[in-house]
Structure formats: C-alpha cells, structure tokens
Design a protein around this motif. Structure first.
Motif, PDB file in Angstrom:
ATOM      1  N   VAL A  32      23.212 -18.027  14.125  1.00 59.50           N
ATOM      2  CA  VAL A  32      23.293 -17.120  12.986  1.00 59.50           C
ATOM      3  C   VAL A  32      23.992 -15.857  13.472  1.00 59.50           C
ATOM      4  O   VAL A  32      23.518 -15.185  14.388  1.00 59.50           O
ATOM      5  N   LEU A  33      25.131 -15.550  12.865  1.00 62.20           N
ATOM      6  CA  LEU A  33      25.872 -14.334  13.196  1.00 62.20           C
ATOM      7  C   LEU A  33      25.510 -13.283  12.166  1.00 62.20           C
ATOM      8  O   LEU A  33      25.558 -13.533  10.966  1.00 62.20           O
ATOM      9  N   GLY A  34      25.132 -12.118  12.624  1.00 63.43           N
ATOM     10  CA  GLY A  34      24.655 -11.079  11.714  1.00 63.43           C
ATOM     11  C   GLY A  34      23.187 -11.273  11.382  1.00 63.43           C
ATOM     12  O   GLY A  34      22.755 -11.135  10.240  1.00 63.43           O
ATOM     13  N   ALA A  35      22.408 -11.611  12.382  1.00 63.52           N
ATOM     14  CA  ALA A  35      21.009 -11.981  12.173  1.00 63.52           C
ATOM     15  C   ALA A  35      20.123 -10.823  11.735  1.00 63.52           C
ATOM     16  O   ALA A  35      19.051 -11.037  11.188  1.00 63.52           O
ATOM     17  N   ALA A  36      20.547  -9.578  11.962  1.00 65.15           N
ATOM     18  CA  ALA A  36      19.706  -8.441  11.577  1.00 65.15           C
ATOM     19  C   ALA A  36      20.003  -7.965  10.163  1.00 65.15           C
ATOM     20  O   ALA A  36      19.334  -7.067   9.668  1.00 65.15           O
ATOM     21  N   GLY A  37      20.961  -8.577   9.513  1.00 65.15           N
ATOM     22  CA  GLY A  37      21.334  -8.148   8.167  1.00 65.15           C
ATOM     23  C   GLY A  37      20.401  -8.673   7.101  1.00 65.15           C
ATOM     24  O   GLY A  37      19.433  -9.395   7.361  1.00 65.15           O
ATOM     25  N   GLY A  38      20.707  -8.314   5.869  1.00 65.19           N
ATOM     26  CA  GLY A  38      19.870  -8.707   4.735  1.00 65.19           C
ATOM     27  C   GLY A  38      19.902 -10.187   4.442  1.00 65.19           C
ATOM     28  O   GLY A  38      18.957 -10.736   3.877  1.00 65.19           O
ATOM     29  N   ILE A  39      20.977 -10.865   4.803  1.00 61.08           N
ATOM     30  CA  ILE A  39      21.068 -12.318   4.599  1.00 61.08           C
ATOM     31  C   ILE A  39      20.710 -13.058   5.876  1.00 61.08           C
ATOM     32  O   ILE A  39      20.096 -14.125   5.846  1.00 61.08           O
ATOM     33  N   GLY A  40      21.072 -12.505   7.025  1.00 62.71           N
ATOM     34  CA  GLY A  40      20.854 -13.190   8.295  1.00 62.71           C
ATOM     35  C   GLY A  40      19.400 -13.358   8.670  1.00 62.71           C
ATOM     36  O   GLY A  40      19.008 -14.381   9.231  1.00 62.71           O
ATOM     37  N   GLN A  41      18.579 -12.365   8.360  1.00 64.34           N
ATOM     38  CA  GLN A  41      17.169 -12.462   8.731  1.00 64.34           C
ATOM     39  C   GLN A  41      16.438 -13.561   7.955  1.00 64.34           C
ATOM     40  O   GLN A  41      15.790 -14.411   8.564  1.00 64.34           O
ATOM     41  N   PRO A  42      16.543 -13.616   6.619  1.00 65.82           N
ATOM     42  CA  PRO A  42      15.876 -14.731   5.919  1.00 65.82           C
ATOM     43  C   PRO A  42      16.481 -16.087   6.272  1.00 65.82           C
ATOM     44  O   PRO A  42      15.773 -17.085   6.348  1.00 65.82           O
ATOM     45  N   LEU A  43      17.801 -16.107   6.510  1.00 61.26           N
ATOM     46  CA  LEU A  43      18.441 -17.363   6.902  1.00 61.26           C
ATOM     47  C   LEU A  43      17.909 -17.840   8.248  1.00 61.26           C
ATOM     48  O   LEU A  43      17.641 -19.036   8.430  1.00 61.26           O
ATOM     49  N   SER A  44      17.717 -16.936   9.173  1.00 65.12           N
ATOM     50  CA  SER A  44      17.149 -17.291  10.477  1.00 65.12           C
ATOM     51  C   SER A  44      15.740 -17.849  10.331  1.00 65.12           C
ATOM     52  O   SER A  44      15.375 -18.820  10.989  1.00 65.12           O
ATOM     53  N   LEU A  45      14.952 -17.231   9.472  1.00 63.28           N
ATOM     54  CA  LEU A  45      13.581 -17.710   9.257  1.00 63.28           C
ATOM     55  C   LEU A  45      13.574 -19.103   8.628  1.00 63.28           C
ATOM     56  O   LEU A  45      12.765 -19.960   9.009  1.00 63.28           O
ATOM     57  N   LEU A  46      14.469 -19.358   7.685  1.00 65.10           N
ATOM     58  CA  LEU A  46      14.535 -20.680   7.060  1.00 65.10           C
ATOM     59  C   LEU A  46      15.009 -21.740   8.054  1.00 65.10           C
ATOM     60  O   LEU A  46      14.483 -22.856   8.071  1.00 65.10           O
ATOM     61  N   LEU A  47      15.991 -21.402   8.871  1.00 64.21           N
ATOM     62  CA  LEU A  47      16.462 -22.354   9.869  1.00 64.21           C
ATOM     63  C   LEU A  47      15.382 -22.642  10.911  1.00 64.21           C
ATOM     64  O   LEU A  47      15.272 -23.762  11.408  1.00 64.21           O
ATOM     65  N   LYS A  48      14.611 -21.646  11.248  1.00 67.46           N
ATOM     66  CA  LYS A  48      13.522 -21.833  12.221  1.00 67.46           C
ATOM     67  C   LYS A  48      12.477 -22.817  11.691  1.00 67.46           C
ATOM     68  O   LYS A  48      11.887 -23.594  12.448  1.00 67.46           O
ATOM     69  N   LEU A  49      12.258 -22.827  10.388  1.00 66.11           N
ATOM     70  CA  LEU A  49      11.272 -23.726   9.787  1.00 66.11           C
ATOM     71  C   LEU A  49      11.792 -25.147   9.595  1.00 66.11           C
ATOM     72  O   LEU A  49      11.001 -26.061   9.387  1.00 66.11           O
TER      73      LEU A  49
END
Length: 79
Positions: A32-49
């Motif tokens: 995930v590129l831009g993981a601290a942004g408004g889209i990157g953080q929820p995307l990271s959490l969804l990918l982790k699950l």
C-alpha cells in the motif's frame, strides 16, 4: 429434453471442478503506497483482514506514521 441437457452439463463440469479443487490456494503479497492517508489506512486494514493476503507492506512519504502500524499490529493474521 432439458433434463438430458442438464445431466450432460453436470457430467461435463465434473472434471473441471476436480482439477480446480486440487490446486493449492496461493497467497498474495500486497503493498500500500500512501498508507497514512485517508484512503491508505482503511485499505491497509481491509487487506490485513483478507485471508488471501500473506504479506502486507505499507509505504508513505511521511517519515514516521506510528498510527497505521499500531492499528495493523492489533489484528492477529498471517500477513
């Protein structure tokens, strides 16, 4: 007429189903590129699950983003 067509279709699909069920399920390595942004953080959490994701790496231009790493560390998965 329809019952014979249906039975032929079922018989024809059985070898394909057997071949697909014998394959090993592979995992995905995701970044995930831009993981601290408004889209990157929820995307990271969804990918982790996601159970198919075996490795997750998060990148951002900000030098220190402890919030994303802290959120991801609380989820107990293989990624």
């Amino acid at each position: 007429m329809f019952s014979t067509l249906r039975s032929k279709a079922v018989r024809a699909s059985r070898p394909v189903a057997r071949a697909l069920s014998g394959q090993q399920e592979r995992g995905f390595k995701c970044s995930v590129l831009g993981a601290a942004g408004g889209i990157g953080q929820p995307l990271s959490l969804l990918l982790k699950l996601n159970p198919r994701v075996t490795a997750l790496t998060c990148f951002d231009v900000a030098p220190v983003t402890p919030g994303v790493a802290a959120d991801l560390s609380h989820i107990a998965t293989g990624a």
